[in-house]
Structure formats: C-alpha cells, structure tokens
Motif scaffolding. Structure first.
Motif, PDB file in Angstrom:
ATOM      1  N   LEU A  66       5.858  14.707   5.907  1.00  0.00           N
ATOM      2  CA  LEU A  66       7.105  13.967   5.728  1.00  0.00           C
ATOM      3  C   LEU A  66       8.229  14.840   6.274  1.00  0.00           C
ATOM      4  CD1 LEU A  66       6.403  12.807   2.081  1.00  0.00           C
ATOM      5  CD2 LEU A  66       5.970  11.539   4.199  1.00  0.00           C
ATOM      6  N   VAL A  67       8.976  14.300   7.248  1.00  0.00           N
ATOM      7  CA  VAL A  67       9.957  15.132   7.933  1.00  0.00           C
ATOM      8  C   VAL A  67      11.406  14.710   7.722  1.00  0.00           C
ATOM      9  CG1 VAL A  67       8.343  15.948   9.682  1.00  0.00           C
ATOM     10  CG2 VAL A  67       9.617  13.850  10.091  1.00  0.00           C
ATOM     11  N   LYS A  68      11.643  13.439   7.409  1.00  0.00           N
ATOM     12  CA  LYS A  68      13.016  12.964   7.219  1.00  0.00           C
ATOM     13  C   LYS A  68      13.088  11.966   6.075  1.00  0.00           C
ATOM     14  CE  LYS A  68      14.669  13.439  11.942  1.00  0.00           C
ATOM     15  NZ  LYS A  68      15.280  12.758  13.083  1.00  0.00           N
ATOM     16  N   ALA A  69      14.209  11.998   5.385  1.00  0.00           N
ATOM     17  CA  ALA A  69      14.525  11.007   4.352  1.00  0.00           C
ATOM     18  C   ALA A  69      15.926  10.503   4.652  1.00  0.00           C
ATOM     19  CB  ALA A  69      14.447  11.623   2.966  1.00  0.00           C
ATOM     20  N   ASN A  70      16.034   9.203   4.850  1.00  0.00           N
ATOM     21  CA  ASN A  70      17.310   8.585   5.227  1.00  0.00           C
ATOM     22  C   ASN A  70      17.929   9.262   6.447  1.00  0.00           C
ATOM     23  OD1 ASN A  70      17.146   6.682   3.177  1.00  0.00           O
ATOM     24  ND2 ASN A  70      18.246   7.969   1.730  1.00  0.00           N
ATOM     25  N   MET A 128      17.738  13.844  -4.349  1.00  0.00           N
ATOM     26  CA  MET A 128      18.570  12.816  -4.985  1.00  0.00           C
ATOM     27  C   MET A 128      18.465  11.484  -4.235  1.00  0.00           C
ATOM     28  SD  MET A 128      21.824  15.140  -6.096  1.00  0.00           S
ATOM     29  CE  MET A 128      21.836  16.260  -4.704  1.00  0.00           C
ATOM     30  N   LEU A 129      17.235  11.046  -4.008  1.00  0.00           N
ATOM     31  CA  LEU A 129      16.978   9.793  -3.294  1.00  0.00           C
ATOM     32  C   LEU A 129      16.815   8.648  -4.280  1.00  0.00           C
ATOM     33  CD1 LEU A 129      14.400  11.173  -0.718  1.00  0.00           C
ATOM     34  CD2 LEU A 129      16.825  10.706  -0.324  1.00  0.00           C
ATOM     35  N   GLU A 130      17.093   7.459  -3.807  1.00  0.00           N
ATOM     36  CA  GLU A 130      16.986   6.257  -4.628  1.00  0.00           C
ATOM     37  C   GLU A 130      15.937   5.315  -4.062  1.00  0.00           C
ATOM     38  OE1 GLU A 130      20.906   4.615  -4.544  1.00  0.00           O
ATOM     39  OE2 GLU A 130      21.733   6.216  -5.784  1.00  0.00           O
ATOM     40  N   THR A 131      15.570   4.324  -4.850  1.00  0.00           N
ATOM     41  CA  THR A 131      14.664   3.287  -4.365  1.00  0.00           C
ATOM     42  C   THR A 131      15.258   2.666  -3.106  1.00  0.00           C
ATOM     43  OG1 THR A 131      13.715   2.795  -6.523  1.00  0.00           O
ATOM     44  CG2 THR A 131      13.686   1.004  -4.899  1.00  0.00           C
ATOM     45  N   GLY A 132      14.399   2.479  -2.118  1.00  0.00           N
ATOM     46  CA  GLY A 132      14.833   1.913  -0.848  1.00  0.00           C
ATOM     47  C   GLY A 132      15.077   2.958   0.215  1.00  0.00           C
ATOM     48  N   SER A 133      15.041   4.241  -0.162  1.00  0.00           N
ATOM     49  CA  SER A 133      15.220   5.300   0.828  1.00  0.00           C
ATOM     50  C   SER A 133      14.094   5.239   1.853  1.00  0.00           C
ATOM     51  CB  SER A 133      15.220   6.675   0.157  1.00  0.00           C
ATOM     52  OG  SER A 133      16.334   6.818  -0.693  1.00  0.00           O
ATOM     53  N   PHE A 140       0.841  -1.192   0.000  1.00  0.00           N
ATOM     54  CA  PHE A 140       0.000   0.000   0.000  1.00  0.00           C
ATOM     55  C   PHE A 140       0.875   1.241   0.000  1.00  0.00           C
ATOM     56  CE2 PHE A 140      -2.395  -3.491   1.590  1.00  0.00           C
ATOM     57  CZ  PHE A 140      -3.618  -3.352   0.958  1.00  0.00           C
ATOM     58  N   CYS A 141       0.497   2.207  -0.838  1.00  0.00           N
ATOM     59  CA  CYS A 141       1.383   3.348  -1.034  1.00  0.00           C
ATOM     60  C   CYS A 141       0.634   4.643  -1.293  1.00  0.00           C
ATOM     61  CB  CYS A 141       2.326   3.065  -2.192  1.00  0.00           C
ATOM     62  SG  CYS A 141       1.500   2.836  -3.782  1.00  0.00           S
ATOM     63  N   LEU A 142       1.397   5.724  -1.249  1.00  0.00           N
ATOM     64  CA  LEU A 142       0.957   7.051  -1.639  1.00  0.00           C
ATOM     65  C   LEU A 142       1.809   7.454  -2.832  1.00  0.00           C
ATOM     66  CD1 LEU A 142       0.908   8.726   1.903  1.00  0.00           C
ATOM     67  CD2 LEU A 142      -0.944   7.490   0.752  1.00  0.00           C
ATOM     68  N   MET A 143       1.286   8.346  -3.672  1.00  0.00           N
ATOM     69  CA  MET A 143       2.021   8.785  -4.840  1.00  0.00           C
ATOM     70  C   MET A 143       2.494  10.223  -4.630  1.00  0.00           C
ATOM     71  SD  MET A 143       1.034   8.741  -8.928  1.00  0.00           S
ATOM     72  CE  MET A 143      -0.547   8.163  -8.534  1.00  0.00           C
ATOM     73  N   ILE A 144       3.729  10.496  -5.090  1.00  0.00           N
ATOM     74  CA  ILE A 144       4.298  11.836  -4.960  1.00  0.00           C
ATOM     75  C   ILE A 144       5.075  12.183  -6.229  1.00  0.00           C
ATOM     76  CG2 ILE A 144       6.345  10.931  -3.770  1.00  0.00           C
ATOM     77  CD1 ILE A 144       6.295  13.601  -2.128  1.00  0.00           C
ATOM     78  N   PRO A 145       4.931  13.419  -6.709  1.00  0.00           N
ATOM     79  CA  PRO A 145       5.734  13.827  -7.856  1.00  0.00           C
ATOM     80  C   PRO A 145       7.226  13.782  -7.508  1.00  0.00           C
ATOM     81  CG  PRO A 145       3.919  15.357  -7.531  1.00  0.00           C
ATOM     82  CD  PRO A 145       3.960  14.462  -6.323  1.00  0.00           C
ATOM     83  N   LYS A 146       8.028  13.293  -8.429  1.00  0.00           N
ATOM     84  CA  LYS A 146       9.469  13.166  -8.224  1.00  0.00           C
ATOM     85  C   LYS A 146      10.134  14.480  -7.840  1.00  0.00           C
ATOM     86  CE  LYS A 146      10.454   9.442 -11.376  1.00  0.00           C
ATOM     87  NZ  LYS A 146      11.401   8.957 -12.351  1.00  0.00           N
ATOM     88  N   LYS A 147       9.642  15.570  -8.403  1.00  0.00           N
ATOM     89  CA  LYS A 147      10.320  16.853  -8.205  1.00  0.00           C
ATOM     90  C   LYS A 147      10.317  17.306  -6.745  1.00  0.00           C
ATOM     91  CE  LYS A 147       6.524  20.035  -9.267  1.00  0.00           C
ATOM     92  NZ  LYS A 147       6.124  21.118 -10.158  1.00  0.00           N
ATOM     93  N   TYR A 148       9.461  16.730  -5.905  1.00  0.00           N
ATOM     94  CA  TYR A 148       9.417  17.143  -4.502  1.00  0.00           C
ATOM     95  C   TYR A 148      10.245  16.278  -3.571  1.00  0.00           C
ATOM     96  CZ  TYR A 148       5.576  20.137  -5.876  1.00  0.00           C
ATOM     97  OH  TYR A 148       4.822  21.102  -6.487  1.00  0.00           O
ATOM     98  N   LEU A 149      10.651  15.100  -4.023  1.00  0.00           N
ATOM     99  CA  LEU A 149      11.345  14.221  -3.083  1.00  0.00           C
ATOM    100  C   LEU A 149      12.545  13.533  -3.730  1.00  0.00           C
ATOM    101  CD1 LEU A 149      11.141  13.453  -0.117  1.00  0.00           C
ATOM    102  CD2 LEU A 149       9.704  11.539  -0.757  1.00  0.00           C
ATOM    103  N   SER A 150      12.327  12.571  -4.617  1.00  0.00           N
ATOM    104  CA  SER A 150      13.474  11.820  -5.143  1.00  0.00           C
ATOM    105  C   SER A 150      14.408  12.692  -5.983  1.00  0.00           C
ATOM    106  CB  SER A 150      13.026  10.598  -5.943  1.00  0.00           C
ATOM    107  OG  SER A 150      12.377  10.971  -7.139  1.00  0.00           O
ATOM    108  N   ASP A 151      13.873  13.522  -6.861  1.00  0.00           N
ATOM    109  CA  ASP A 151      14.727  14.404  -7.656  1.00  0.00           C
ATOM    110  C   ASP A 151      15.338  15.493  -6.782  1.00  0.00           C
ATOM    111  OD1 ASP A 151      14.230  12.984  -9.954  1.00  0.00           O
ATOM    112  OD2 ASP A 151      12.985  14.527 -10.905  1.00  0.00           O
ATOM    113  N   TYR A 152      14.524  16.106  -5.951  1.00  0.00           N
ATOM    114  CA  TYR A 152      14.959  17.230  -5.133  1.00  0.00           C
ATOM    115  C   TYR A 152      16.082  16.845  -4.175  1.00  0.00           C
ATOM    116  CZ  TYR A 152      14.266  21.780  -2.915  1.00  0.00           C
ATOM    117  OH  TYR A 152      14.436  23.062  -2.452  1.00  0.00           O
TER     118      TYR A 152
END
Length: 131
Positions: free
Chosen positions: A108-112, A41-46, A27-39
């Motif tokens: 969302l407050v932290k990534a890795n 530089m996160l990868e799958t598994g973060s 189960f998941c939520l969808m987010i535009p790349k420009k706000y998280l993974s691109d911004y």
C-alpha cells in the motif's frame, strides 16, 4: 517505502447503495486500525492505492498488478476493511481468488493521494485475525 499487508481475502457483502456510493466490491482485506486509519486519521471512503506483491495459492500473473481499495473504518474494534474498488476487482475476478482460501500480499503506497510510510517499510500480517 510502503505498508506491506498480508491478509486473507474476505467476502463481506455491502449493500447496493453503499457499493454504488463508494465504488466498492464485496471483497476485502483486513488491516489493524493502528497501521492505517488511526495512524493517518483516515475515514470511511478513503482511497488507498497499492500493488499486488503475491497471491497464495500462487498466481504469478497478478504480481505487480496495481490495485485500489476503499477503506471502511469500523466504529468498534481494532480492525478496518480495505474493499477492492470495482475496477480492481474486475481485473481479479477471473483468477479464482476464493474468500478465506486466498492470501494476498499487497504493498500500500498512497492514501487519498498522499504517500504512506514514505520513510521505511512496515509489514503487517493479518492472516491470523478473525472476523
């Protein structure tokens, strides 16, 4: 200051091997790349940490609940998926959150382990997006 995401809940099954490797639910939520993974530089598994602000239809017991996600970066397209990790999904499973019928607002407050959007609030409404 967090990244505030408003998204429908989706059921996007992962293979058993992938779920076990990352500790993710289906189960998941969808987010535009420009706000998280691109911004950031996160990868799958973060690992992304956050807190539920609200759920529609309203379930007040879930407000303020800490949750964790596993980010799945899509190689093509403009969106990524934030899969609830297994432990977070276990906390939610009995509340009747139905895919495509439930809208979740999460901060969302932290990534890795590092703060995201630490200087100002950024709000993203992805409820209009199609899979």
């Amino acid at each position: 200051m967090p990244l505030i995401l408003v998204s429908k809940l989706y059921h996007e099954p992962l293979s058993k091997d992938v779920r076990e490797r990352y500790g993710a639910s289906n189960f998941c939520l969808m987010i535009p790349k420009k706000y998280l993974s691109d911004y950031y530089m996160l990868e799958t598994g973060s690992k992304v940490e956050g807190e539920i602000i609200s759920v529609e239809p309203s379930i007040p017991e879930l407000e303020g609940l800490p949750v964790s996600f596993v980010l799945f970066v899509q190689p093509i397209g403009t969106n990524d998926y934030l899969y609830f990790d297994e432990n977070s999904w276990r906390k939610l499973v009995d509340y009747g959150l139905l895919p495509d019928e439930t809208v979740v607002t999460v901060k969302l407050v932290k990534a890795n382990g590092k703060p995201i959007f630490a200087k100002r609030d950024v709000k993203v409404d992805s409820t209009w997006m199609m899979i």
